[in-house]
Each structure stands twice: as C-alpha cells, then as structure tokens.
Design a protein around this motif. Structure first.
Motif, PDB file in Angstrom:
ATOM      1  N   LEU A   1      40.254  62.029  48.024  1.00  0.00           N
ATOM      2  CA  LEU A   1      39.648  61.995  49.354  1.00  0.00           C
ATOM      3  C   LEU A   1      40.690  62.222  50.438  1.00  0.00           C
ATOM      4  O   LEU A   1      40.438  62.926  51.425  1.00  0.00           O
ATOM      5  CB  LEU A   1      38.944  60.652  49.572  1.00  0.00           C
ATOM      6  N   GLY A   2      41.882  61.648  50.250  1.00  0.00           N
ATOM      7  CA  GLY A   2      42.948  61.827  51.234  1.00  0.00           C
ATOM      8  C   GLY A   2      43.419  63.267  51.326  1.00  0.00           C
ATOM      9  O   GLY A   2      43.677  63.789  52.420  1.00  0.00           O
ATOM     10  N   VAL A   3      43.510  63.954  50.181  1.00  0.00           N
ATOM     11  CA  VAL A   3      43.926  65.352  50.175  1.00  0.00           C
ATOM     12  C   VAL A   3      42.904  66.221  50.896  1.00  0.00           C
ATOM     13  O   VAL A   3      43.251  67.210  51.554  1.00  0.00           O
ATOM     14  CB  VAL A   3      44.134  65.835  48.730  1.00  0.00           C
ATOM     15  N   SER A   4      41.624  65.846  50.798  1.00  0.00           N
ATOM     16  CA  SER A   4      40.578  66.618  51.469  1.00  0.00           C
ATOM     17  C   SER A   4      40.763  66.618  52.975  1.00  0.00           C
ATOM     18  O   SER A   4      40.379  67.580  53.647  1.00  0.00           O
ATOM     19  CB  SER A   4      39.193  66.052  51.116  1.00  0.00           C
ATOM     20  N   PHE A   5      41.341  65.537  53.509  1.00  0.00           N
ATOM     21  CA  PHE A   5      41.541  65.443  54.954  1.00  0.00           C
ATOM     22  C   PHE A   5      42.934  65.861  55.383  1.00  0.00           C
ATOM     23  O   PHE A   5      43.260  65.798  56.565  1.00  0.00           O
ATOM     24  CB  PHE A   5      41.277  64.007  55.429  1.00  0.00           C
ATOM     25  N   PHE A   6      43.763  66.312  54.432  1.00  0.00           N
ATOM     26  CA  PHE A   6      45.131  66.686  54.762  1.00  0.00           C
ATOM     27  C   PHE A   6      45.115  67.958  55.612  1.00  0.00           C
ATOM     28  O   PHE A   6      44.383  68.903  55.310  1.00  0.00           O
ATOM     29  CB  PHE A   6      45.942  66.921  53.487  1.00  0.00           C
ATOM     30  N   PRO A   7      45.901  68.020  56.685  1.00  0.00           N
ATOM     31  CA  PRO A   7      45.891  69.209  57.544  1.00  0.00           C
ATOM     32  C   PRO A   7      46.331  70.460  56.798  1.00  0.00           C
ATOM     33  O   PRO A   7      47.387  70.489  56.171  1.00  0.00           O
ATOM     34  CB  PRO A   7      46.898  68.845  58.654  1.00  0.00           C
ATOM     35  N   VAL A   8      45.520  71.494  56.882  1.00  0.00           N
ATOM     36  CA  VAL A   8      45.818  72.735  56.173  1.00  0.00           C
ATOM     37  C   VAL A   8      47.081  73.385  56.725  1.00  0.00           C
ATOM     38  O   VAL A   8      47.894  73.934  55.975  1.00  0.00           O
ATOM     39  CB  VAL A   8      44.624  73.695  56.286  1.00  0.00           C
ATOM     40  N   ILE A   9      47.263  73.309  58.033  1.00  0.00           N
ATOM     41  CA  ILE A   9      48.404  73.970  58.660  1.00  0.00           C
ATOM     42  C   ILE A   9      49.722  73.405  58.161  1.00  0.00           C
ATOM     43  O   ILE A   9      50.753  74.099  58.159  1.00  0.00           O
ATOM     44  CB  ILE A   9      48.303  73.834  60.205  1.00  0.00           C
ATOM     45  N   ALA A  10      49.718  72.139  57.706  1.00  0.00           N
ATOM     46  CA  ALA A  10      50.956  71.524  57.216  1.00  0.00           C
ATOM     47  C   ALA A  10      51.375  72.093  55.861  1.00  0.00           C
ATOM     48  O   ALA A  10      52.538  71.980  55.478  1.00  0.00           O
ATOM     49  CB  ALA A  10      50.790  70.004  57.128  1.00  0.00           C
TER      50      ALA A  10
END
Length: 286
Positions: free
Chosen positions: A120-129
C-alpha cells in the motif's frame, strides 16, 4: 421511518452530485468542442456559439490530422505503444498479484501484514522520485526507450495496488470450499485453479481494469524513459507541433485526447459496478 430518512438522504446526495457532475463534465465537453473546431474557429470567436464554446460548423480536420495527416507519424505509433505496454503491464501485474494475494490471504507466515502495508505504501510513493534512478539505470543496461523498459516501471505502479485489492477478494472466499475440493482428491494447485480462481474472477477482472487505467494514464515514466521508439500517447501529446512555430496545435491535441479517452470511458460505463466493488472491498478488508 428508516426508509423515509434513507430516501431523503438519497435525494440530498443526488442533488449535491449534480454540480459536481457538471463541474467534471464541462472540461471534457470543452476538449471535445475544441477538437471539432477548425483553425479559423479557434482564432475567431464569432464562428462559435455559447460564448465561444461550441463551433457553428463542425470540422473533422483535427482528427484527419492525427490519423492521416502530418501528426499520424507521432500519434499512431504512440497509440500502438500505449496499447502494447498497458496490456502487457496489466496482464503481468494481475498474474503476479494473484499468486501473491492468494498466499497472503490463505497462508500464515511472519511479515504478512508488513507485506500488505508495504504494498500500500509503494502505491502512494511519488512517481517523480523514481524517475531519475531508473533513467540512469536504464541508460546503463540498454533499456532506455524500449517497450520492456517501460513495462517494468509500470509494474511498480500496478503490482502493489493489485496485490492489495486481490488480497481483499481472496479473504472473502470461504476457506471450506478449497478444503472440500482437496478432500475430494484435488491437489492444492487444482483446487486453486478450478475453485478459487473462478470464484475470484470478478475481483481479478476489477483489478485488471484499475491496473490498466493506472498504466494508460501515466505521463511521467513515458516522458522521461522514452525518446521516440516506445513513447506512449500521454507523452506524445507534449510533442505535437503546429503548422508553424507561431501556431499552437490545440485542436490536434484535443482530438488525440478524445481518442485516447474513449476506451477509458467505455470501460468505466460498462464495468463501473465492478470497479466500485473492487475499490470498496480493498478499502474495508485487510
């Protein structure tokens, strides 16, 4: 009494949803209207009605431009890349997530909750990062501007979300049904394939739709990890050019946006109940 209260609440919610729907639909109608305007109508408001909103004379020039005109060499390959990349990422992510979610739902092992929380945390991880390290790595290993080089990052977006949703569906399936199949002589794989998978088909289907939408709408990965041989439509729209350096390709961009939005709208209208069911189950289970 409860029915009356429920009806009142339903009516209030319906009334409150009307301005939200209008606020959401107007930009979509504006894109459609702009795609149907000629270059002259875009420059001259007198050729439009409803306050420069809708053209008096509908023109298909923008659609001809992206399908048969000067923009076809940019749009059509990008459209094909979008279809190939998004379908591949969806199939791979759903297959991987199905096995992982089944293990999480049925097996007891240390760190099971940590895996779900991490997904779940990876799903919200910023793509730009993630773009810069992946860009540097892909340039080193030769995956930059390739179809596999775009599918793999998309899996980072779709697999965690798919695991979370499918785990909720598998938890809803009675464990006794699988045990009964094993008592009748089925192996664990046969029970999974012939009993669990058919029962989880609605959840798998819902997950596939959501994963496809996630990959289809991506802009950041496609823009930064491709050049021209694997670029998808969202990034290709940024490279549309007008007839001259002083002309903005507004109509062509809107026409392309309408074309790529049509599959999404059709899928949502046909399977909206399953999508809502999948989101609801993923939110309350776990």
């Amino acid at each position: 009494m409860e029915t009356n209260v429920s009806n009142k609440v339903r009516n209030w919610l319906a009334a409150a949803s009307v301005p939200i729907i209008i606020w959401t639909v107007i930009p979509l109608l504006w894109i459609l209207a702009t795609s149907l305007k000629s270059d002259a109508a875009l420059a001259d408001s007198s050729q439009n009605v409803l306050g420069n909103f809708w053209p008096k004379d509908i023109s298909w020039d923008n659609y001809k431009l992206i399908f048969t005109g000067g923009a076809k060499d940019l749009f059509l390959p990008a459209l094909w890349h979008s279809i190939v990349v998004c379908l591949s990422a969806t199939v791979i992510s759903v297959v991987l997530a199905t096995f992982c979610a089944y293990a999480i739902a049925r097996l007891t092992f240390p760190g099971k909750k940590l895996i779900l929380t991490t997904a779940l945390g990876v799903s919200f991880f910023p793509v730009i990062a993630m773009v810069t390290p992946i860009f540097n790595l892909w340039r080193s290993v030769g995956l930059f501007d390739t179809i596999p080089g775009l599918i793999i990052p998309y899996l980072a977006l779709t697999v965690p979300l798919s695991i979370w949703i499918l785990a909720a569906f598998f938890q809803q399936i009675p464990w006794e049904m699988e045990q009964a199949a094993q008592v009748d002589g089925a192996t664990s794989w046969q029970a999974f394939r012939k009993v669990i998978v058919p029962l989880a088909a609605p959840g798998v289907f819902t997950t596939a739709i959501i994963a496809f939408f996630t990959a289809w709408n991506d802009f950041v990965f496609s823009l930064n990890l491709t050049s021209e041989h694997a670029r998808t439509v969202p990034a290709a729209l940024a490279f549309f050019t007008g007839a001259s350096q002083f002309t903005q390709p507004t109509g062509a961009i809107c026409a392309a946006a309408v074309v790529v939005t049509i599959p999404v709208v059709i899928l949502v209208l046909l399977f909206q109940k399953r999508i809502v069911s999948g989101l609801t189950s993923g939110a309350v289970k776990g």
